[in-house]
Motif scaffolding. Structure first.
Motif, mmCIF file in Angstrom:
data_model
loop_
_atom_site.group_PDB
_atom_site.id
_atom_site.type_symbol
_atom_site.label_atom_id
_atom_site.label_comp_id
_atom_site.label_asym_id
_atom_site.label_seq_id
_atom_site.Cartn_x
_atom_site.Cartn_y
_atom_site.Cartn_z
ATOM 1 N N THR A 53 -4.566 -12.318 -22.794
ATOM 2 C CA THR A 53 -4.132 -12.210 -24.305
ATOM 3 C C THR A 53 -3.541 -10.886 -24.148
ATOM 4 O O THR A 53 -4.121 -9.768 -23.579
ATOM 5 C CB THR A 53 -5.142 -12.016 -25.291
ATOM 6 O OG1 THR A 53 -6.147 -11.417 -24.858
ATOM 7 C CG2 THR A 53 -5.815 -13.699 -25.417
ATOM 8 N N VAL A 55 -2.164 -7.685 -27.173
ATOM 9 C CA VAL A 55 -2.711 -7.421 -28.550
ATOM 10 C C VAL A 55 -1.642 -6.250 -28.966
ATOM 11 O O VAL A 55 -1.443 -5.139 -28.233
ATOM 12 C CB VAL A 55 -3.987 -7.079 -28.730
ATOM 13 C CG1 VAL A 55 -3.983 -6.614 -30.319
ATOM 14 C CG2 VAL A 55 -5.060 -8.078 -28.428
ATOM 15 N N GLY A 57 -1.006 -4.195 -32.456
ATOM 16 C CA GLY A 57 -1.531 -4.209 -33.882
ATOM 17 C C GLY A 57 -2.598 -5.157 -34.023
ATOM 18 O O GLY A 57 -3.496 -5.503 -33.670
ATOM 19 N N THR A 58 -2.121 -6.113 -35.131
ATOM 20 C CA THR A 58 -3.041 -7.195 -35.612
ATOM 21 C C THR A 58 -2.494 -8.624 -34.903
ATOM 22 O O THR A 58 -3.047 -9.704 -35.293
ATOM 23 C CB THR A 58 -3.100 -7.403 -36.934
ATOM 24 O OG1 THR A 58 -1.756 -7.655 -37.461
ATOM 25 C CG2 THR A 58 -3.596 -6.308 -37.894
ATOM 26 N N GLU A 59 -1.633 -8.579 -34.104
ATOM 27 C CA GLU A 59 -1.076 -9.927 -33.456
ATOM 28 C C GLU A 59 -1.731 -9.902 -31.874
ATOM 29 O O GLU A 59 -1.395 -8.973 -31.185
ATOM 30 C CB GLU A 59 0.549 -9.844 -33.442
ATOM 31 C CG GLU A 59 1.122 -9.614 -34.851
ATOM 32 C CD GLU A 59 0.792 -11.015 -35.773
ATOM 33 O OE1 GLU A 59 0.572 -12.228 -35.020
ATOM 34 O OE2 GLU A 59 0.875 -10.721 -36.985
ATOM 35 N N THR A 60 -1.958 -11.242 -31.791
ATOM 36 C CA THR A 60 -2.314 -11.579 -30.559
ATOM 37 C C THR A 60 -1.531 -12.813 -29.885
ATOM 38 O O THR A 60 -1.423 -13.709 -30.513
ATOM 39 C CB THR A 60 -3.983 -11.829 -30.594
ATOM 40 O OG1 THR A 60 -4.655 -10.989 -30.992
ATOM 41 C CG2 THR A 60 -4.486 -12.213 -28.985
ATOM 42 N N SER A 191 0.439 0.574 -23.459
ATOM 43 C CA SER A 191 -0.574 0.000 -24.325
ATOM 44 C C SER A 191 -1.463 0.032 -23.583
ATOM 45 O O SER A 191 -2.028 -0.959 -22.850
ATOM 46 C CB SER A 191 -0.224 -1.160 -25.161
ATOM 47 O OG SER A 191 0.935 -1.143 -25.914
ATOM 48 N N SER A 194 -4.819 -3.324 -23.469
ATOM 49 C CA SER A 194 -4.507 -4.221 -24.360
ATOM 50 C C SER A 194 -4.215 -5.519 -23.798
ATOM 51 O O SER A 194 -4.030 -6.510 -24.404
ATOM 52 C CB SER A 194 -3.080 -3.835 -25.102
ATOM 53 O OG SER A 194 -1.965 -3.572 -24.239
#
Length: 292
Positions: A53, A55, A57-60, A191, A194
């Motif tokens: 995964t 990520v 922000g709030t999106e995965t 990132s 992440s």
């Protein structure tokens, strides 16, 4: 008398049916247990869906380990060439659309001779079939084409990708922009921590020399130290995170058990946790003998 005999027969049949059901159940349990033992898996791992995964922000966004490995290669080639993360985003989105991030040895609607991650056609001058089936060659060929597109970094992904690929479905590239951007940001090191992969236990021992060779094929010559069970690579800041998250994305293929960098450690159950690490050093722990 006949009625009594019929009743007795029915009872015997019911007992036999119950016995048969119990035996089948035991066989299924024994078979499942033997299968788990064969794979050296814990029962909880048997139902685990291996996935990687990214990520933002709030999106995965999810990819399977093979797809994540190919995305990591595409991003690693961009990093090695000094290209911006936008180039990796465009390339990953293109490969998702063209092949599902799989190194296909057959063509799609683009043409019968299309091959590889980007479905490049030897008949259109992309190289030989063997070349376009080499993911590193294919990624470099895509970036060579992208660099010929003026202002590609400021274009919508669909326009930049279409300028390279000349697809019959140019709008489709835009559908993959969010996930491509998330994985590119992680795999180019922008990132930190992440990218995460949740994996079952390694099925076989790894080979540290092969791990080092795989890293060198993508990133070029680095300062590498190979030991019996670890590989360490020297990299700092963004390059360090790019290398570390490339390793996480390839942990299944390379039989890695953990990756450490920047005060954090990833392991196969998923998630980055605090750890003591050497500054500027990415440490890859390679699976040893499989635990009986």
């Amino acid at each position: 008398m006949a009625s009594h005999s019929l009743s007795a027969v029915r009872k015997r049949r019911r007992r036999r049916a119950k016995t048969l059901l119990v035996m089948v159940g035991l066989l299924l349990l024994t078979g499942a247990g033997g299968y788990l033992a064969l794979l050296n898996l814990e029962p909880s791992e048997a139902v685990m869906r291996e996935r990687c995964t990214a990520v933002v922000g709030t999106e995965t966004y999810d990819l399977n380990p093979d797809q994540a490995s190919n995305a990591a290669l595409i991003a690693g080639v961009a990093l090695r060439r000094g290209l911006p993360p936008r180039a990796a985003s465009i390339a990953i989105a293109t490969a998702i659309q063209e092949s599902g991030l799989r190194n296909l040895d057959y063509g799609d609607d683009a043409g019968p001779d299309s091959r590889g991650l980007f479905q490049q056609r030897p008949s259109q001058g992309w190289g030989t079939q063997a070349q376009v089936m080499d993911p590193i060659y294919a990624a470099n060929a895509f970036y060579d084409g992208l660099l010929k597109v003026p202002g590609y970094t400021n274009m919508p992904i669909t326009e930049a990708a279409q300028a390279v690929q000349i697809s019959a479905f140019p709008e489709a590239y835009a559908d993959h922009e969010p996930e491509a951007r998330a994985f590119a940001s992680a795999l180019t090191g922008y990132s930190a921590a992440s990218l995460d992969c949740m994996l079952r236990s390694a099925e076989s021992p790894g080979d540290p020399s092969q791990v080092a060779a795989a890293a060198a094929a993508v990133f070029g010559n680095q300062s590498v130290v190979v030991n019996e069970s670890t590989v360490t690579l020297q990299a700092v800041d963004r390059a360090g995170w790019a290398t570390a998250q490339w390793a996480v994305a390839n942990a299944k293929q390379l039989n890695l058990t953990s990756v450490s960098f920047g005060g954090l450690q990833w392991d196969r159950v998923g998630g980055w946790t605090s750890a003591e690490t050497e500054p500027g050093t990415v440490t890859l722990n390679v699976a040893g003998a499989v635990v009986e």
